[in-house]
Design a protein around this motif. Structure first.
Motif, mmCIF file in Angstrom:
data_model
loop_
_atom_site.group_PDB
_atom_site.id
_atom_site.type_symbol
_atom_site.label_atom_id
_atom_site.label_comp_id
_atom_site.label_asym_id
_atom_site.label_seq_id
_atom_site.Cartn_x
_atom_site.Cartn_y
_atom_site.Cartn_z
ATOM 1 N N GLN A 26 37.082 59.693 36.421
ATOM 2 C CA GLN A 26 36.015 58.868 37.005
ATOM 3 C C GLN A 26 35.671 57.700 36.086
ATOM 4 O O GLN A 26 35.389 56.597 36.545
ATOM 5 N N LEU A 27 35.717 57.972 34.783
ATOM 6 C CA LEU A 27 35.383 56.905 33.832
ATOM 7 C C LEU A 27 36.407 55.773 33.905
ATOM 8 O O LEU A 27 36.053 54.590 33.836
ATOM 9 N N SER A 28 37.674 56.135 34.071
ATOM 10 C CA SER A 28 38.691 55.083 34.134
ATOM 11 C C SER A 28 38.530 54.276 35.423
ATOM 12 O O SER A 28 38.754 53.067 35.447
ATOM 13 N N LEU A 29 38.086 54.946 36.496
ATOM 14 C CA LEU A 29 37.806 54.232 37.744
ATOM 15 C C LEU A 29 36.647 53.250 37.549
ATOM 16 O O LEU A 29 36.698 52.102 37.990
ATOM 17 N N LEU A 30 35.627 53.715 36.838
ATOM 18 C CA LEU A 30 34.467 52.857 36.574
ATOM 19 C C LEU A 30 34.872 51.661 35.704
ATOM 20 O O LEU A 30 34.412 50.529 35.915
ATOM 21 N N THR A 31 35.765 51.909 34.736
ATOM 22 C CA THR A 31 36.259 50.820 33.885
ATOM 23 C C THR A 31 36.939 49.755 34.744
ATOM 24 O O THR A 31 36.713 48.554 34.580
ATOM 25 N N LYS A 32 37.760 50.239 35.682
ATOM 26 C CA LYS A 32 38.463 49.309 36.570
ATOM 27 C C LYS A 32 37.466 48.518 37.418
ATOM 28 O O LYS A 32 37.633 47.313 37.627
ATOM 29 N N MET A 33 36.416 49.195 37.888
ATOM 30 C CA MET A 33 35.396 48.511 38.688
ATOM 31 C C MET A 33 34.741 47.381 37.888
ATOM 32 O O MET A 33 34.505 46.294 38.416
ATOM 33 N N LEU A 34 34.459 47.651 36.624
ATOM 34 C CA LEU A 34 33.819 46.629 35.791
ATOM 35 C C LEU A 34 34.746 45.430 35.619
ATOM 36 O O LEU A 34 34.323 44.267 35.712
ATOM 37 N N ILE A 35 36.039 45.701 35.388
ATOM 38 C CA ILE A 35 36.990 44.604 35.164
ATOM 39 C C ILE A 35 37.125 43.758 36.431
ATOM 40 O O ILE A 35 37.047 42.522 36.381
ATOM 41 N N PHE A 36 37.291 44.426 37.576
ATOM 42 C CA PHE A 36 37.392 43.679 38.831
ATOM 43 C C PHE A 36 36.070 43.013 39.168
ATOM 44 O O PHE A 36 36.038 41.991 39.858
ATOM 45 N N GLY A 37 34.975 43.609 38.674
ATOM 46 C CA GLY A 37 33.664 42.985 38.849
ATOM 47 C C GLY A 37 33.608 41.634 38.156
ATOM 48 O O GLY A 37 33.112 40.650 38.717
ATOM 49 N N ILE A 38 34.138 41.558 36.936
ATOM 50 C CA ILE A 38 34.181 40.273 36.220
ATOM 51 C C ILE A 38 35.018 39.270 37.021
ATOM 52 O O ILE A 38 34.642 38.113 37.196
ATOM 53 N N PHE A 39 36.140 39.756 37.536
ATOM 54 C CA PHE A 39 37.039 38.895 38.317
ATOM 55 C C PHE A 39 36.299 38.332 39.537
ATOM 56 O O PHE A 39 36.335 37.119 39.808
ATOM 57 N N ALA A 40 35.608 39.220 40.277
ATOM 58 C CA ALA A 40 34.905 38.780 41.482
ATOM 59 C C ALA A 40 33.773 37.811 41.118
ATOM 60 O O ALA A 40 33.562 36.800 41.792
ATOM 61 N N MET A 41 33.046 38.102 40.031
ATOM 62 C CA MET A 41 31.947 37.208 39.635
ATOM 63 C C MET A 41 32.480 35.830 39.259
ATOM 64 O O MET A 41 31.840 34.801 39.505
ATOM 65 N N SER A 42 33.667 35.809 38.641
ATOM 66 C CA SER A 42 34.243 34.509 38.247
ATOM 67 C C SER A 42 34.545 33.668 39.489
ATOM 68 O O SER A 42 34.328 32.455 39.500
ATOM 69 N N LEU A 43 35.024 34.320 40.544
ATOM 70 C CA LEU A 43 35.313 33.572 41.769
ATOM 71 C C LEU A 43 34.011 33.128 42.428
ATOM 72 O O LEU A 43 33.944 32.065 43.052
ATOM 73 N N ASP A 44 32.960 33.945 42.273
ATOM 74 C CA ASP A 44 31.674 33.604 42.885
ATOM 75 C C ASP A 44 31.123 32.297 42.322
ATOM 76 O O ASP A 44 30.432 31.547 43.013
ATOM 77 N N LEU A 235 49.402 38.496 40.777
ATOM 78 C CA LEU A 235 49.362 37.030 40.884
ATOM 79 C C LEU A 235 49.358 36.580 42.332
ATOM 80 O O LEU A 235 49.198 35.405 42.612
ATOM 81 N N ASN A 236 49.545 37.518 43.267
ATOM 82 C CA ASN A 236 49.859 37.016 44.616
ATOM 83 C C ASN A 236 48.649 36.878 45.516
ATOM 84 O O ASN A 236 47.513 37.183 45.146
ATOM 85 N N ILE A 237 48.912 36.414 46.714
ATOM 86 C CA ILE A 237 47.848 36.052 47.650
ATOM 87 C C ILE A 237 47.008 37.259 48.057
ATOM 88 O O ILE A 237 45.803 37.144 48.277
ATOM 89 N N VAL A 238 47.627 38.441 48.125
ATOM 90 C CA VAL A 238 46.864 39.621 48.542
ATOM 91 C C VAL A 238 45.755 39.900 47.530
ATOM 92 O O VAL A 238 44.616 40.211 47.892
ATOM 93 N N PHE A 239 46.085 39.748 46.249
ATOM 94 C CA PHE A 239 45.090 39.989 45.208
ATOM 95 C C PHE A 239 44.026 38.875 45.216
ATOM 96 O O PHE A 239 42.828 39.149 45.080
ATOM 97 N N SER A 240 44.474 37.643 45.410
ATOM 98 C CA SER A 240 43.520 36.528 45.500
ATOM 99 C C SER A 240 42.545 36.730 46.657
ATOM 100 O O SER A 240 41.338 36.519 46.526
ATOM 101 N N ALA A 241 43.095 37.124 47.800
ATOM 102 C CA ALA A 241 42.244 37.307 48.974
ATOM 103 C C ALA A 241 41.284 38.465 48.761
ATOM 104 O O ALA A 241 40.129 38.410 49.194
ATOM 105 N N SER A 242 41.745 39.519 48.056
ATOM 106 C CA SER A 242 40.847 40.655 47.851
ATOM 107 C C SER A 242 39.655 40.233 46.983
ATOM 108 O O SER A 242 38.546 40.745 47.163
ATOM 109 N N ALA A 243 39.873 39.279 46.079
ATOM 110 C CA ALA A 243 38.745 38.769 45.294
ATOM 111 C C ALA A 243 37.740 38.068 46.198
ATOM 112 O O ALA A 243 36.525 38.247 46.064
ATOM 113 N N LEU A 244 38.253 37.285 47.164
ATOM 114 C CA LEU A 244 37.351 36.633 48.129
ATOM 115 C C LEU A 244 36.554 37.680 48.900
ATOM 116 O O LEU A 244 35.348 37.538 49.107
ATOM 117 N N LEU A 245 37.253 38.735 49.325
ATOM 118 C CA LEU A 245 36.588 39.794 50.086
ATOM 119 C C LEU A 245 35.476 40.439 49.260
ATOM 120 O O LEU A 245 34.377 40.685 49.750
#
Lengths: 311, 284
Positions: A26-44, A235-245
């Motif tokens: 669960q902790l590693s999942l939470l770590t991943k959430m935080l990292i993707f959280g930074i990614f999403a905030m950067s796009l915001d 690097l691809n569009i699916v990952f880029s779009a998921s950040a938008l989502l």
């Protein structure tokens, strides 16, 4: 504003305390959430504040991840070189791409950011001798720092990521509330008005574009350390779009909303993939549902709820 | 010499396929300011439905009818029930159509599996023509002919008919067109359906030489987007010229610099963008 600060403090205490009760998985999942959280905030910063919908934001995440991975594997696993190099490459790439992308707006901006992002995907995919092609870069080591704990363990690494997450939230909060951030919102609402007021609109957008790339790069460097692996799919569009989502799902233009959106998507992916193979189908349905029913995101929905119960 | 002629022929025929896809994408954008990211899905849907129909009926023509009819219907449903709710809002349109892209991609993988497949060619185009040392597969010539026929037909439709005049009016100023009695809503559905039809036709035409496989939807979408970026959104001429340019760049890129295949397409796009942000024939 006070409520926001109080809420943030509670969230921070929770995030600090959580490792005590979570399993290592669960902790590693939470770590991943935080990292993707930074990614999403950067796009915001681009989408929510400056009103620039990029469909190629994975480019900066991926470039940083590949830079750190290549340096750590082929040159030296030295955090003080690899980490800044990753950030620098991400910022440099966004400085380059911004020159092209910011000549356009609206749908053209979407298409061009998409196409530029795919250039990097194409290089990562095709240039096998450097990038490993489709197989990606495996066994990227965690950084070695002069700390009493080793970052190869889950808990210290979680705090390492949490440190940067808090730093990113703080920095983005300062940027958003600064005159610069206010000007971005002004540009989002009416570019022409800001021009008339004497703002150099292009320069504001360009700086926002580079900053967004820089923070996406931070997420990318943390991710490659976390995952130990990077492939062209980051690097691809699916990952880029998921950040938008993630940004829209959480709430564009709110600071922490996108991090919440990232946590929901990462959590759902993990949960649903455990039960069935059709995660991509479910994800597609989520895109449609969010667009139709939650265009202002979870934070927007919560605000509506509060407003209607308050009045 | 043989190498150059053969590759040029391959490039031109691939360019004609890209034209079929980019024309729809471009027309839809021109009239509705709508970016349809699921346009590549129409290609693979056309290909897969065509393949299934060919297996049942054994006829390429019937397969083409079944495939284009299915894809046209999908297009109408998407436009009427989903995209129509978000006029001129590029972000919701992008998210919605990307959602459909993922849905169609995963459904196709589920229904038809992950192995790349090719459609059988119609029997009369199985042969090759030999001119000196150069061998032309007749199917490639057929694809080029289809592209030219569609191109000429579209040009006549747009410039020579009342419907075309209505579309051009809608592209220039939708509100004004509405005020003069054009049913822009119906026109939008018709153009969207027609764009989907062309993409479905692309799936049938491209099926025998490009094939259908998981990921083809993304690749075709990206190529068509580059065509539209180079040619200019909303311009038919741009889609045609852009299709040829990208088809040739892609073919020679893959043949001469296999490691940098995509780069040979994207780098010229970046240069054209830097010089002309609205593409070669784009209005604004």
């Amino acid at each position: 504003m006070k409520a926001l600060v109080a809420g943030g403090a509670v969230a921070l205490v929770l995030l600090v305390a959580l490792p005590a009760v979570l399993s290592s998985y669960q902790l590693s999942l939470l770590t991943k959430m935080l990292i993707f959280g930074i990614f999403a905030m950067s796009l915001d910063l681009l989408l929510g504040y400056a009103g620039l919908p990029s469909l190629g934001h994975a480019a900066y995440f991926g470039v940083a991840a590949y830079t750190v991975g290549l340096l750590a594997l082929r040159v030296a696993n030295n955090f003080w070189i690899d980490f800044p190099a990753g950030l620098l490459m991400a910022a440099g790439m966004s400085a380059l791409f911004g020159l092209f992308a910011l000549r356009t707006r609206g749908s053209y901006f979407l298409m061009i950011t998409l196409a530029l992002g795919q250039v990097l995907w194409g290089i990562a995919f095709g240039w096998r001798s450097l990038t490993g092609g489709d197989d990606g870069l495996p066994s990227v080591p965690r950084p070695r720092l002069p700390l009493p704990w080793s970052l190869t363990d889950g808990v210290p690494f979680y705090y390492f990521v949490l440190f940067f997450f808090a730093l990113a939230v703080g920095a983005l909060a300062v940027i958003a509330s600064s005159p610069f951030g206010r000007a971005l919102v002004g540009i989002r609402e009416s570019e022409r008005r800001m021009e008339v007021l004497g703002y150099d609109v292009w320069r504001y957008k360009y700086v926002a574009f580079i900053l967004a790339g820089l923070f996406a790069g931070l997420a990318g460097t943390l991710f490659v350390y976390f995952n130990g692996f990077v492939s062209p799919s980051y690097l691809n569009i699916v990952f880029s779009a998921s950040a938008l989502l993630m940004v829209i799902l959480g709430g564009a233009g709110t600071l922490l909303g996108p991090a919440l959106g990232a946590a929901v998507i990462v959590g759902l992916e993990n949960f649903i993939s455990g039960y069935m193979e059709r995660w991509v189908l479910v994800l597609g349905v989520i895109y449609v549902l969010v667009t139709l029913f939650a265009p202002s995101g979870l934070v927007g929905l919560a605000r509506q709820r509060m407003r209607s119960s308050g009045s | 010499m043989t190498f150059w002629v053969t590759q040029a022929l391959n490039g031109i025929s691939f360019g004609m396929l890209l034209f079929l896809l980019a024309a729809g994408l471009s027309l839809i954008y021109g009239l509705m300011r709508m970016l349809n990211l699921a346009h590549g899905s129409y290609y693979i849907l056309g290909g897969y439905v065509g393949l299934a129909a060919v297996r049942v009926t054994g006829s390429f023509v019937l397969a083409a009818v079944a495939a284009t009819a299915t894809v046209t219907l999908v297009g109408i449903v998407m436009e009427r029930f989903f995209l129509r709710r978000f006029p001129e809002q590029e972000l919701p349109q992008a998210l919605l159509t990307f959602g459909f892209l993922l849905i169609f991609a995963d459904l196709s993988l589920w229904l038809w599996g992950g192995t790349p497949q090719t459609l059988p060619k119609p029997e009369i185009f199985e042969r090759s023509i030999r001119i000196g040392a150069i061998v032309f597969p007749t199917y490639r010539l057929f694809v080029i002919a289809i592209g030219l026929v569609v191109g000429l037909g579209l040009w006549w439709l747009q410039e020579g008919t009342r419907l075309g005049a209505m579309i051009r009016a809608g592209v220039d100023d939708a509100e004004m067109a509405r005020a003069t009695g054009v049913n822009v809503g119906l026109l939008s559905t018709a153009v969207f359906a027609f764009g989907a039809f062309l993409a479905g036709l692309g799936g049938i035409i491209g099926g025998p030489f490009v094939g259908v496989y998981p990921g083809a939807d993304f690749e075709i979408l990206e190529m068509a987007l580059v065509v539209v970026i180079i040619g200019g959104l909303g311009s038919l001429k741009g889609a045609f010229v852009g299709g040829l340019v990208v088809g040739l760049l892609d073919n020679f890129g893959k043949a001469l610099f296999p490691e940098l295949a995509l780069f040979t397409v994207f780098a010229p796009m970046a240069v054209i963008l830097a010089l002309r942000p609205t593409g070669l024939f784009g209005a604004r």
